[in-house]
Design a protein around this motif. Structure first.
Motif, PDB file in Angstrom:
ATOM      1  N   ALA A  87       0.749  -1.320  -0.114  1.00  0.00           N
ATOM      2  CA  ALA A  87       0.027   0.028   0.067  1.00  0.00           C
ATOM      3  C   ALA A  87       1.013   1.153  -0.030  1.00  0.00           C
ATOM      4  O   ALA A  87       0.455   2.263  -0.785  1.00  0.00           O
ATOM      5  N   GLY A  88       1.850   1.271   0.837  1.00  0.00           N
ATOM      6  CA  GLY A  88       2.589   2.411   0.838  1.00  0.00           C
ATOM      7  C   GLY A  88       3.504   2.785  -0.367  1.00  0.00           C
ATOM      8  O   GLY A  88       3.673   3.913  -0.781  1.00  0.00           O
ATOM      9  N   PHE A  89       3.860   1.891  -0.748  1.00  0.00           N
ATOM     10  CA  PHE A  89       4.579   1.802  -2.242  1.00  0.00           C
ATOM     11  C   PHE A  89       4.036   2.164  -3.311  1.00  0.00           C
ATOM     12  O   PHE A  89       4.391   3.242  -4.078  1.00  0.00           O
ATOM     13  N   GLN A  90       2.685   1.515  -3.224  1.00  0.00           N
ATOM     14  CA  GLN A  90       1.868   1.985  -4.480  1.00  0.00           C
ATOM     15  C   GLN A  90       1.457   3.333  -4.216  1.00  0.00           C
ATOM     16  O   GLN A  90       1.402   3.963  -5.280  1.00  0.00           O
ATOM     17  N   GLN A  91       1.083   3.790  -3.048  1.00  0.00           N
ATOM     18  CA  GLN A  91       0.879   5.254  -2.844  1.00  0.00           C
ATOM     19  C   GLN A  91       2.022   6.335  -3.503  1.00  0.00           C
ATOM     20  O   GLN A  91       1.531   7.252  -4.023  1.00  0.00           O
ATOM     21  N   THR A  92       3.194   5.922  -3.236  1.00  0.00           N
ATOM     22  CA  THR A  92       4.511   6.778  -3.733  1.00  0.00           C
ATOM     23  C   THR A  92       4.357   6.610  -5.130  1.00  0.00           C
ATOM     24  O   THR A  92       4.488   7.831  -5.746  1.00  0.00           O
ATOM     25  N   LEU A  93       4.202   5.552  -5.800  1.00  0.00           N
ATOM     26  CA  LEU A  93       4.200   5.497  -7.187  1.00  0.00           C
ATOM     27  C   LEU A  93       3.047   6.262  -7.903  1.00  0.00           C
ATOM     28  O   LEU A  93       3.157   6.887  -8.967  1.00  0.00           O
ATOM     29  N   SER A  94       1.953   6.251  -7.177  1.00  0.00           N
ATOM     30  CA  SER A  94       0.749   6.929  -7.702  1.00  0.00           C
ATOM     31  C   SER A  94       0.609   8.514  -7.926  1.00  0.00           C
ATOM     32  O   SER A  94      -0.114   9.039  -8.603  1.00  0.00           O
ATOM     33  N   ALA A  95       1.811   8.902  -7.441  1.00  0.00           N
ATOM     34  CA  ALA A  95       2.013  10.392  -7.623  1.00  0.00           C
ATOM     35  C   ALA A  95       2.092  10.817  -9.137  1.00  0.00           C
ATOM     36  O   ALA A  95       1.857  11.874  -9.546  1.00  0.00           O
ATOM     37  N   LYS A  96       2.661   9.751  -9.728  1.00  0.00           N
ATOM     38  CA  LYS A  96       3.131  10.227 -11.214  1.00  0.00           C
ATOM     39  C   LYS A  96       2.455   9.334 -12.326  1.00  0.00           C
ATOM     40  O   LYS A  96       2.402   9.457 -13.564  1.00  0.00           O
ATOM     41  N   GLY A  97       1.191   8.489 -11.802  1.00  0.00           N
ATOM     42  CA  GLY A  97       0.311   7.794 -12.870  1.00  0.00           C
ATOM     43  C   GLY A  97      -0.554   6.800 -12.095  1.00  0.00           C
ATOM     44  O   GLY A  97      -0.488   6.874 -10.725  1.00  0.00           O
ATOM     45  N   ARG A  98      -0.894   6.095 -12.837  1.00  0.00           N
ATOM     46  CA  ARG A  98      -1.902   5.062 -12.280  1.00  0.00           C
ATOM     47  C   ARG A  98      -1.370   3.728 -11.987  1.00  0.00           C
ATOM     48  O   ARG A  98      -0.516   3.292 -12.689  1.00  0.00           O
TER      49      ARG A  98
END
Length: 294
Positions: A87-98
């Motif tokens: 979840a935390g890793f996904q949240q970081t990545l989602s700042a630049k896309g889906r």
């Protein structure tokens, strides 16, 4: 048996029997699919929800905004982990896309499998997830450990769907042979227990009922591939065989480079098996590079 091996650092190397799943996910769970429209198709998933694939309920999480020039990134967790671990890793990545993730059958909040699974049946579930979260658009698969193995086995047969791969300490394609070669049948004590438990897990005694088979590395063409390996050995529990196991794991990472003519090796020098936890910046940078190239 699974819980015993899951609790050891050694087990993390052998098919990623992970540490405790992190409790809770930052995104609110929904009880069913988002409303659909016959004309427009289903609404994009926002947060965590359940979808139906092959008659089974699959827990899926998506965050971030889809960009026209960037493929959807789909994360695949290791064995014993659910999407909440990511979840935390996904949240970081989602700042630049889906970015999306999902619980494979037998993991997290998804249904139990109806019986033994194979890489083919796991791939069918993955296809159903991709259909829902990305439609006909290409995706980048980023898999950790067993999730990396599944992604790497899937990509060569689905070149029309997979535009790039990031393998985070992915389980080697020959993990069964590697284990039996490194730890002989004559081994005793903890090494013998590790060998027996590992082979049992590979034979289907795991939450996903996934029976694994060794195989050759496939050809995914020229898609961008980043292969990240851990830099910190973690096999002190079986010192007499630890070096051989580490060597086999490293060789397995090198083999994954054969997936594509555009493969790049990366070492997370300060990381153990959980690269996206220990050195998330390295994993994020690898995914961003692949998403940009794809």
């Amino acid at each position: 048996m699974f819980r015993n091996i899951k609790s050891t650092a050694v087990a993390a190397l052998l098919c990623a029997l992970a540490g405790p799943v992190l409790a809770g996910c930052d995104e609110a769970a929904e009880s069913s699919d988002a409303p659909t429209s016959a004309a427009a198709g289903p609404e994009p998933i926002s947060g965590t929800t359940k979808i139906t694939v092959d008659g089974r309920s699959v827990n899926v999480s998506c965050s971030g905004t889809e960009m026209e020039d960037r493929p959807v990134v789909v994360l695949l967790a290791g064995l014993g982990d659910g999407l909440d671990k990511l979840a935390g890793f996904q949240q970081t990545l989602s700042a630049k896309g889906r970015v999306c993730s999902y619980d494979r059958l037998g993991e997290g909040a998804s249904d139990q499998p109806g019986g033994p699974q194979t890489f083919d049946s796991a791939g069918r579930i993955l296809t159903g997830v991709l259909d829902r979260v990305a439609g006909d658009s290409p995706v980048v698969l980023a898999g950790h450990s067993l999730g990396g193995l599944i992604a790497a086995r899937y990509a060569p047969a689905h070149r029309d769907r997979v535009a790039g791969l990031v393998l985070m300490d992915a389980t080697p394609s020959t993990i069964i042979g590697d284990t039996t070669a490194a730890i002989p049948e004559s081994a005793t004590g903890p090494a013998a227990e590790l060998r027996a438990q590992s082979l049992a897990v590979y034979g289907g005694e795991n939450p996903e009922l996934l029976t694994m088979q060794d195989g050759e590395v496939g050809d995914a063409g020229d898609i961008p591939v980043e292969v990240i390996r851990h830099g910190q050995p973690y096999l002190a529990a079986v010192p007499e065989y630890g070096a051989a196991l580490e060597k086999a794991w490293a060789a397995g990472q090198d083999k994954w480079l054969k997936l594509s003519s555009d493969s790049n090796p990366v070492t997370a020098a300060n990381s153990g098996h959980y690269i996206y936890v220990d050195q998330p910046d390295i994993a994020v940078q690898a995914i961003e590079r692949v998403a940009a190239d794809a």
